[in-house]
Design a protein around this motif. Structure first.
Motif, PDB file in Angstrom:
ATOM      1  N   GLN A 144      15.590   7.898  -3.142  1.00 14.23           N
ATOM      2  CA  GLN A 144      14.427   7.014  -3.219  1.00 14.23           C
ATOM      3  C   GLN A 144      14.765   5.600  -2.762  1.00 14.23           C
ATOM      4  O   GLN A 144      13.919   4.925  -2.170  1.00 14.23           O
ATOM      5  CB  GLN A 144      13.842   6.983  -4.626  1.00 14.23           C
ATOM      6  N   ILE A 148      12.678   3.563  -0.111  1.00 13.82           N
ATOM      7  CA  ILE A 148      12.137   2.231  -0.394  1.00 13.82           C
ATOM      8  C   ILE A 148      12.519   1.257   0.711  1.00 13.82           C
ATOM      9  O   ILE A 148      11.705   0.459   1.172  1.00 13.82           O
ATOM     10  CB  ILE A 148      12.636   1.721  -1.763  1.00 13.82           C
ATOM     11  N   VAL A 151      10.368   1.949   3.932  1.00 14.91           N
ATOM     12  CA  VAL A 151       8.982   1.472   3.894  1.00 14.91           C
ATOM     13  C   VAL A 151       8.929  -0.046   3.821  1.00 14.91           C
ATOM     14  O   VAL A 151       7.990  -0.669   4.334  1.00 14.91           O
ATOM     15  CB  VAL A 151       8.179   2.099   2.729  1.00 14.91           C
ATOM     16  N   VAL A 170       6.730   5.580   7.373  1.00 14.55           N
ATOM     17  CA  VAL A 170       6.354   6.196   6.091  1.00 14.55           C
ATOM     18  C   VAL A 170       6.721   7.676   6.103  1.00 14.55           C
ATOM     19  O   VAL A 170       7.237   8.209   5.108  1.00 14.55           O
ATOM     20  CB  VAL A 170       4.849   6.010   5.810  1.00 14.55           C
ATOM     21  N   ALA A 173      10.399   7.976   5.642  1.00 11.01           N
ATOM     22  CA  ALA A 173      10.737   7.717   4.237  1.00 11.01           C
ATOM     23  C   ALA A 173      10.423   8.932   3.366  1.00 11.01           C
ATOM     24  O   ALA A 173      11.176   9.260   2.445  1.00 11.01           O
ATOM     25  CB  ALA A 173       9.976   6.495   3.732  1.00 11.01           C
ATOM     26  N   ALA A 180       7.184   8.334  -1.234  1.00  9.06           N
ATOM     27  CA  ALA A 180       6.948   7.242  -0.290  1.00  9.06           C
ATOM     28  C   ALA A 180       5.549   7.286   0.310  1.00  9.06           C
ATOM     29  O   ALA A 180       5.075   6.286   0.860  1.00  9.06           O
ATOM     30  CB  ALA A 180       7.998   7.266   0.832  1.00  9.06           C
ATOM     31  N   PHE A 183       2.942   4.522  -0.140  1.00  8.21           N
ATOM     32  CA  PHE A 183       2.945   3.264   0.613  1.00  8.21           C
ATOM     33  C   PHE A 183       1.968   3.299   1.789  1.00  8.21           C
ATOM     34  O   PHE A 183       1.785   2.299   2.467  1.00  8.21           O
ATOM     35  CB  PHE A 183       4.355   2.954   1.120  1.00  8.21           C
ATOM     36  N   TYR A 291       8.102   1.020  -7.269  1.00  2.22           N
ATOM     37  CA  TYR A 291       9.095   0.178  -6.607  1.00  2.22           C
ATOM     38  C   TYR A 291       8.743  -0.114  -5.156  1.00  2.22           C
ATOM     39  O   TYR A 291       9.127  -1.145  -4.618  1.00  2.22           O
ATOM     40  CB  TYR A 291      10.473   0.847  -6.651  1.00  2.22           C
ATOM     41  N   TYR A 292       8.024   0.810  -4.505  1.00  2.00           N
ATOM     42  CA  TYR A 292       7.669   0.614  -3.099  1.00  2.00           C
ATOM     43  C   TYR A 292       6.859  -0.667  -2.900  1.00  2.00           C
ATOM     44  O   TYR A 292       7.003  -1.365  -1.892  1.00  2.00           O
ATOM     45  CB  TYR A 292       6.869   1.814  -2.576  1.00  2.00           C
ATOM     46  N   TYR A 293       6.000  -0.961  -3.859  1.00  2.00           N
ATOM     47  CA  TYR A 293       5.180  -2.178  -3.785  1.00  2.00           C
ATOM     48  C   TYR A 293       5.818  -3.330  -4.559  1.00  2.00           C
ATOM     49  O   TYR A 293       5.712  -4.489  -4.162  1.00  2.00           O
ATOM     50  CB  TYR A 293       3.784  -1.906  -4.350  1.00  2.00           C
TER      51      TYR A 293
END
Length: 348
Positions: A144, A148, A151, A170, A173, A180, A183, A291-293
């Motif tokens: 992950q 992350i 992305v 994306v 990912a 992912a 995202f 966590y992606y954002y």
């Protein structure tokens, strides 16, 4: 924790000593390159016991060499992209240590690039990455963390309005971690400028979602997994409160320029992170999906601070922030979160 605090001291030192460099672009690059090099070294030189999930990742790395992904063979619950990634270096006979170094570079490299192009206070961005949990998580959640990083790098293509390249990022990912896909909404959100009237709808909606979070989570889980889900009580409310406070402060003290799409996008991404964090109390997996954002907080807060005209106010905010994050870092990583502390080098 000594090694980690030395890293933080290193980032602070290069940030202070680089102030005299007049060329802002060169100054930022120096701070990011040297700061991220420190992060890379600590992750590359760690013992194989540092990081909870390495107990399965390292055996899986060697097993990947004999997996034929083209015939449908799979390894554990790993996505096909990560299997292929591991397979390449396994066939090249990279040792565990060299493999961990490659993974570390794959994570921090793309992140460092975006910081170099967008961060108003690169030293603070690196410091926040270390202390807010992203750094600690990357010791354990290899798949992950790579996703992350990919992305986060795709933000470059959002800014350049290159939709196809963004979608490809994306998709790449997702080959490392399927979460992912969340995202995908980042592209349209970049161009959304929220007004005060919009929050008359957003705030009540978030409250309703919070009240009904358990039922919504179970419904989404059953649709996504095709089976009934179980609630994993995480009590992850502190981070939710912090996120909400950060977003409120960003709207109060941040730039009011509606044409500043970059800053507006940071706020939009934080809003999505809050929405995801609401469900974090139901599952740790959901919490990590945010966590992606959430990583964009490393760009949001520096921009808010830089927007303050009074230098004394900026210094005060930075000081309070540093103390708060050091406390948070000690309470989480310092207490053995994900088996990252106590840290040991591979030769110890």
């Amino acid at each position: 924790m000594t090694v980690f605090y030395c890293l933080i001291l290193w980032v602070g030192t290069i940030s202070l000593f680089s102030i005299d460099i007049k060329n802002k672009q060169n100054r930022n690059k120096i701070v990011i390159v040297l700061g991220c090099f420190g992060i890379f070294l600590i992750q590359a030189l760690r013992a194989e016991t540092i990081g909870h999930d390495l107990i399965s990742y390292l055996p899986g790395y060697h097993m990947a060499e004999n997996i034929n992904i083209f015939t449908g063979e799979r390894l554990f619950n790993y996505e096909i992209g990560y299997i292929f990634f591991s397979q390449v270096f396994s066939k090249l006979n990279f040792s565990n240590q060299w493999y961990l170094a490659v993974v570390a570079l794959s994570i921090i490299g793309p992140i460092a690039y975006i910081w170099s192009k967008n961060s108003k206070m690169p030293g603070l961005s690196v410091f926040m990455y270390i202390t807010l949990g992203f750094f600690t998580f990357s010791f354990s959640g290899l798949r992950q963390s790579i996703a992350i990083a990919i992305v986060f790098f795709s933000f470059k293509y959002i800014q350049e309005k290159r939709l196809i390249k963004f979608l490809l990022c994306v998709a790449l990912a997702m080959l490392f971690h399927t979460t992912a896909i969340i995202f995908i909404f980042a592209y349209p959100l970049y161009y959304v400028s929220l007004k005060s009237i919009h929050f008359l709808f957003i705030i009540p909606s978030l409250i309703i979602i919070f009240i009904l979070k358990t039922k919504i989570f179970l419904l989404i889980y059953s649709l996504y997994r095709g089976m009934a889900g179980d609630i994993e009580a995480t009590n992850a409310y502190t981070m939710l409160i912090v996120m909400i406070l950060v977003l409120i402060l960003a709207y109060i003290f941040g730039s009011k320029d509606k044409q500043n799409k970059r800053f507006n996008s940071y706020k939009n991404y934080m809003l999505v992170a809050i929405l995801i964090q609401i469900f974090a109390s139901q599952s740790s997996v959901v919490m990590r999906a945010g966590y992606y954002y959430y990583l964009f907080i490393t760009l949001l807060i520096p921009e808010v601070i830089k927007n303050q005209r009074d230098p004394k106010v900026r210094i005060l905010i930075v000081g309070v922030l540093i103390l708060a994050l050091l406390y948070f870092f000690q309470k989480t990583t310092g207490n053995g979160y994900l088996d990252v502390s106590p840290y040991h080098f591979y030769w110890e």
